[in-house]
Structure formats: C-alpha cells, structure tokens
Write an enzyme that holds these catalytic residues in place. Structure first.
Site, PDB file in Angstrom:
ATOM      1  N   THR A  10       5.588   1.558 -15.378  1.00  0.00           N
ATOM      2  CA  THR A  10       6.541   0.449 -15.397  1.00  0.00           C
ATOM      3  C   THR A  10       6.097  -0.612 -14.397  1.00  0.00           C
ATOM      4  O   THR A  10       5.078  -0.465 -13.734  1.00  0.00           O
ATOM      5  CB  THR A  10       7.962   0.930 -15.047  1.00  0.00           C
ATOM      6  OG1 THR A  10       7.878   1.688 -13.854  1.00  0.00           O
ATOM      7  CG2 THR A  10       8.551   1.759 -16.172  1.00  0.00           C
ATOM      8  N   ASP A  12       6.981  -1.573 -11.425  1.00  0.00           N
ATOM      9  CA  ASP A  12       6.850  -1.299  -9.998  1.00  0.00           C
ATOM     10  C   ASP A  12       5.914  -0.139  -9.684  1.00  0.00           C
ATOM     11  O   ASP A  12       5.874   0.331  -8.563  1.00  0.00           O
ATOM     12  CB  ASP A  12       8.229  -0.979  -9.395  1.00  0.00           C
ATOM     13  CG  ASP A  12       8.941  -2.237  -8.945  1.00  0.00           C
ATOM     14  OD1 ASP A  12       8.258  -3.264  -8.787  1.00  0.00           O
ATOM     15  OD2 ASP A  12      10.160  -2.193  -8.739  1.00  0.00           O
ATOM     16  N   LYS A  15       0.406  -0.652 -10.359  1.00  0.00           N
ATOM     17  CA  LYS A  15      -0.807  -0.759 -11.174  1.00  0.00           C
ATOM     18  C   LYS A  15      -1.831  -1.714 -10.547  1.00  0.00           C
ATOM     19  O   LYS A  15      -3.013  -1.403 -10.507  1.00  0.00           O
ATOM     20  CB  LYS A  15      -0.465  -1.251 -12.582  1.00  0.00           C
ATOM     21  CG  LYS A  15       0.326  -0.234 -13.391  1.00  0.00           C
ATOM     22  CD  LYS A  15       0.681  -0.778 -14.745  1.00  0.00           C
ATOM     23  CE  LYS A  15       1.471  -2.074 -14.635  1.00  0.00           C
ATOM     24  NZ  LYS A  15       2.751  -1.950 -13.894  1.00  0.00           N
ATOM     25  N   SER A  16      -1.370  -2.879 -10.087  1.00  0.00           N
ATOM     26  CA  SER A  16      -2.317  -3.845  -9.517  1.00  0.00           C
ATOM     27  C   SER A  16      -2.921  -3.309  -8.223  1.00  0.00           C
ATOM     28  O   SER A  16      -4.098  -3.551  -7.930  1.00  0.00           O
ATOM     29  CB  SER A  16      -1.622  -5.185  -9.270  1.00  0.00           C
ATOM     30  OG  SER A  16      -1.241  -5.763 -10.509  1.00  0.00           O
ATOM     31  N   GLU A  87      -3.127  -6.360 -15.932  1.00  0.00           N
ATOM     32  CA  GLU A  87      -2.151  -6.995 -16.841  1.00  0.00           C
ATOM     33  C   GLU A  87      -2.656  -6.917 -18.280  1.00  0.00           C
ATOM     34  O   GLU A  87      -2.517  -7.874 -19.072  1.00  0.00           O
ATOM     35  CB  GLU A  87      -1.887  -8.458 -16.434  1.00  0.00           C
ATOM     36  CG  GLU A  87      -1.520  -8.656 -14.971  1.00  0.00           C
ATOM     37  CD  GLU A  87      -0.109  -8.197 -14.610  1.00  0.00           C
ATOM     38  OE1 GLU A  87       0.646  -7.770 -15.520  1.00  0.00           O
ATOM     39  OE2 GLU A  87       0.230  -8.251 -13.413  1.00  0.00           O
ATOM     40  N   ALA A  88      -3.243  -5.785 -18.637  1.00  0.00           N
ATOM     41  CA  ALA A  88      -3.889  -5.623 -19.946  1.00  0.00           C
ATOM     42  C   ALA A  88      -2.887  -5.640 -21.099  1.00  0.00           C
ATOM     43  O   ALA A  88      -3.279  -5.832 -22.253  1.00  0.00           O
ATOM     44  CB  ALA A  88      -4.698  -4.327 -19.971  1.00  0.00           C
TER      45      ALA A  88
END
Ligand SMILES: [Zn+2]
Length: 222
Positions: A10, A12, A15-16, A87-88
C-alpha cells in the site's frame, strides 16, 4: 540470470525507501543502474521516500520506450546492469512488456516498485501486467497500518477530507499531509490514506472516525 521483480504494497509500505536502498546496495557493489519514476510525490523526476531520502530519476511519460532507451544507451557505450522502476503502477502495460524484454534479451535486472490497487480497489493496469509477467512478486513486509491498528491493505482517496471512490485514476496527492502540488482554490484538495478493507468499505477515514467519536454518534455500520 536476470530477473524482473515486482515489490508491492500500500501507499505507506516504504516502497520508495526500498527502491533507494536497492539502488544503493547494487551501486555499492560497483553495478551501474538507472532510476525511473512516474508522478513521484516530489513533483519532479525524483525518487523520494517518506523518510527524507531522495535521488534524481528519469521520468516515465506514457510514450517513454524503455527498450529503445536501454538499447540506445548500450549502443552508445553506456553500461547498465539494472533498472530501478519506482511508481511502476503508473507505467503502461506496454512499458511493462518492454521491461520484461530487457530482462530476457539483454540480461539486465529490473526491480519494480509500486502500488497494486487504486483508490477504487481496482488493479492499476501497470501493476496487473507486472503480476502477470514478473519472475517474482513480493508483498512488502513493512506493513502500513489503518487508524484502527489493523493491517492497511487498501488505498483511500479523499477530496477536501471526504473519501471518494470515483474519479480519475491518477491524481497525485499526499498521504495524511499537505498536498505535494499546490491545488487551485476551486479544485478539491486531494489526499490519500491507507485503510484496512473494512474501513475502506465503510469509507471511514481517520478524520471521519475522529469526528464520529467526538459527536458520540453510533458508528455507521453498513
Ligand atoms: Zn481499520
């Protein structure tokens, strides 16, 4: 063997942060990579994590061709061992196909990071294609929490504080804070919040739950 991996979670879930960490780990081993992002919350072609780390990246517009870019770079003598794709979820299915081709034909590792479903609980087309093609799909272990404390599995969009389930799929906003990009006065302020499925279904965001408990109204059970 090169691999196409998709790490998802999700909004939060960090991932980045993991994208930047992955880039750091490979660069530290002397490998050469390229960073890509699309509609990052910083508003420029930059991978930015909520923990404050940033790195410049190449912006992936809908007409960007990963295959052409990579072949051109290699032809010009550049070295590419891996691609980091943040952001794939915003990439087109065709771009995901190009990434798979890069893995298979050029033996370049491709690490993708993105959200699985949008605020309507539907798969993003790019994420759906990644699930179909990736050698491995992993749900991130850093789990985001709903305001109730349960595991947050769904992304909610709010406009002026009210949860919505219809609208354009891609509208960049921030999570529980100020919007990343200044919004014109006549447009609603878009924000995102992660919720458990139950509270997403009921449209019960943290702010609404607070308001409901303050006014001592019975909870809206559907
Ligand atoms: Zn909840």
């Amino acid at each position: 063997m090169a691999e196409l991996t998709f790490r998802t979670g999700t909004m939060d879930a960090g991932k980045s942060t993991l994208a930047l960490q992955t880039n750091h780990n490979h660069a530290a081993r002397g490998r050469a990579g390229r960073l890509f992002t699309s509609h990052d919350r910083a508003g420029v072609a930059q991978v930015s994590s909520r923990l404050g780390l940033t790195a410049t990246a190449l912006e992936v517009a809908p007409d960007f061709d990963f295959w052409r870019y990579t072949v051109d770079a290699l032809t010009q003598g550049g070295r590419i061992d891996y691609l980091i794709c943040d952001e794939a979820q915003f990439y087109t299915p065709a771009q995901v196909d190009q990434l798979a081709k890069i893995v298979d034909e050029l033996q370049i590792d491709v690490f993708c990071f993105g959200i699985l479903t949008d605020f309507r609980t539907r798969l993003f087309p790019g994420s759906a294609r990644l699930v179909e093609l990736a050698d491995r799909t992993e749900v991130l272990q850093v789990e985001a929490l709903c305001w109730c404390g349960k595991r947050a599995t769904h992304n909610a969009r709010t406009e002026d504080g009210v949860m919505v389930t219809e609208g354009e799929v891609i509208v960049v906003g921030d999570v529980e804070g100020e919007p990343a990009v200044a919004t014109p006065a006549d447009e609603p302020e878009v924000a995102y919040e992660v919720l458990c499925r139950q509270h997403h279904r009921r449209g019960l965001t943290a702010a609404r739950a607070r308001a409901v408990s303050l006014s001592a109204e019975p909870l809206p059970f559907d």
